[in-house]
Design a protein around this motif. Structure first.
Motif, short mmCIF file in Angstrom:
data_model
loop_
_atom_site.label_atom_id
_atom_site.label_comp_id
_atom_site.label_asym_id
_atom_site.label_seq_id
_atom_site.Cartn_x
_atom_site.Cartn_y
_atom_site.Cartn_z
N GLN A 92 35.47 25.44 36.17
CA GLN A 92 36.77 26.07 36.39
C GLN A 92 36.73 27.12 37.48
N LEU A 93 35.55 27.52 37.90
CA LEU A 93 35.40 28.63 38.83
C LEU A 93 36.07 28.35 40.17
N VAL A 94 35.93 27.15 40.70
CA VAL A 94 36.49 26.81 42.01
C VAL A 94 38.02 26.93 41.97
N ASP A 95 38.63 26.36 40.94
CA ASP A 95 40.10 26.40 40.83
C ASP A 95 40.61 27.83 40.63
N TYR A 96 39.89 28.61 39.82
CA TYR A 96 40.36 29.96 39.53
C TYR A 96 40.22 30.87 40.75
N VAL A 97 39.14 30.72 41.52
CA VAL A 97 38.98 31.51 42.75
C VAL A 97 40.07 31.14 43.75
N SER A 98 40.37 29.86 43.87
CA SER A 98 41.44 29.43 44.78
C SER A 98 42.78 29.99 44.34
N ASP A 99 43.02 30.04 43.04
CA ASP A 99 44.26 30.60 42.50
C ASP A 99 44.35 32.10 42.81
N LEU A 100 43.23 32.81 42.64
CA LEU A 100 43.22 34.25 42.96
C LEU A 100 43.48 34.50 44.44
N ARG A 101 42.90 33.68 45.29
CA ARG A 101 43.11 33.81 46.74
C ARG A 101 44.59 33.59 47.08
N GLY A 102 45.23 32.65 46.41
CA GLY A 102 46.63 32.37 46.66
C GLY A 102 47.54 33.51 46.27
N ARG A 103 47.13 34.31 45.29
CA ARG A 103 47.95 35.45 44.85
C ARG A 103 47.71 36.72 45.66
N MET A 104 46.68 36.71 46.53
CA MET A 104 46.38 37.90 47.35
C MET A 104 47.28 37.95 48.57
N GLN A 105 47.37 39.13 49.17
CA GLN A 105 48.06 39.25 50.45
C GLN A 105 47.24 38.52 51.50
N GLN A 106 47.87 38.14 52.58
CA GLN A 106 47.23 37.30 53.60
C GLN A 106 45.96 37.95 54.17
N GLU A 107 46.03 39.24 54.54
CA GLU A 107 44.85 39.88 55.14
C GLU A 107 43.73 40.07 54.12
N ASP A 108 44.07 40.26 52.84
CA ASP A 108 43.03 40.36 51.81
C ASP A 108 42.41 39.00 51.53
N ALA A 109 43.22 37.94 51.57
CA ALA A 109 42.71 36.59 51.31
C ALA A 109 41.72 36.16 52.39
N VAL A 110 41.96 36.58 53.63
CA VAL A 110 41.04 36.23 54.72
C VAL A 110 39.69 36.93 54.53
N GLN A 111 39.71 38.17 54.06
CA GLN A 111 38.48 38.95 53.88
C GLN A 111 37.99 38.96 52.44
N MET A 112 38.39 37.98 51.65
CA MET A 112 38.03 37.95 50.23
C MET A 112 36.52 37.98 50.06
N THR A 113 36.07 38.89 49.19
CA THR A 113 34.66 39.05 48.87
C THR A 113 34.50 38.91 47.37
N VAL A 114 33.54 38.13 46.92
CA VAL A 114 33.24 38.02 45.50
C VAL A 114 32.01 38.88 45.23
N ALA A 115 32.17 39.87 44.36
CA ALA A 115 31.08 40.78 44.00
C ALA A 115 30.51 40.30 42.67
N ILE A 116 29.27 39.84 42.69
CA ILE A 116 28.63 39.30 41.49
C ILE A 116 27.87 40.41 40.79
N SER A 117 28.27 40.68 39.54
CA SER A 117 27.55 41.62 38.68
C SER A 117 26.84 40.79 37.63
N ALA A 118 25.61 40.44 37.89
CA ALA A 118 24.85 39.58 37.00
C ALA A 118 23.86 40.40 36.20
N ASP A 119 23.67 40.01 34.96
CA ASP A 119 22.66 40.63 34.13
C ASP A 119 21.29 40.41 34.78
#
Length: 150
Positions: A92-119
């Motif tokens: 589901q990760l691919v679809d959900y990230v694409s959905d989040l990008r679609g809801r962002m403003q255009q300039e934020d979507a271009v510079q989208m960064t995923v910050a991974i907080s892993a155990d």
């Protein structure tokens, strides 16, 4: 001889009439610039220590991905992925990230960064699978969250 009397000069009292205006101005400033956490973390994670840490640029373009054991229930199923306020599976990760990008403003979507907080105990295969899924979602920037080494 003429006696000259000197008046005692007193320091005038401090005018506090504008003090409430100043206090409310500072209060409004902090209300406006404070960023509240919008998501509730639903997984347990302890980030590893790092040597070369850097600050993230635009915070509005950062999406946090948490990888850890679930807070409730058993961890028999392994680690869980949390993106935003949702627990997602790797498929589901691919679809959900694409959905989040679609809801962002255009300039934020271009510079989208995923910050991974892993155990820190997450196996590297899980992290590599997450990175592969993020590449499929066309995420160009991935950062890892860590504590500064003491």
């Amino acid at each position: 001889m003429i006696k000259i009397r000197r008046r005692r000069h007193e320091v005038p009292a401090l005018n506090t009439a504008s003090l409430p205006d100043l206090i409310f101005t500072v209060l409004f400033f902090f209300i406006i610039v404070t960023h509240m956490r919008e998501e509730t973390v639903q997984v347990k994670y302890k980030v590893p220590d790092g040597k070369e840490l850097a600050k993230v640029g635009r915070k509005s373009s950062v999406v946090h991905l948490y990888i850890g054991k679930p807070l409730t229930g058993t961890a028999a199923g392994g680690y869980r992925l949390q993106l935003g306020n949702r627990i997602v599976t790797l498929s589901q990760l691919v679809d959900y990230v694409s959905d989040l990008r679609g809801r962002m403003q255009q300039e934020d979507a271009v510079q989208m960064t995923v910050a991974i907080s892993a155990d820190k105990d997450v196996d590297m295969q899980t992290v590599m699978d997450v990175k592969r899924a993020l590449r499929q979602a066309n995420v160009q920037r991935i950062t890892y969250i860590g504590n500064e080494e003491k």
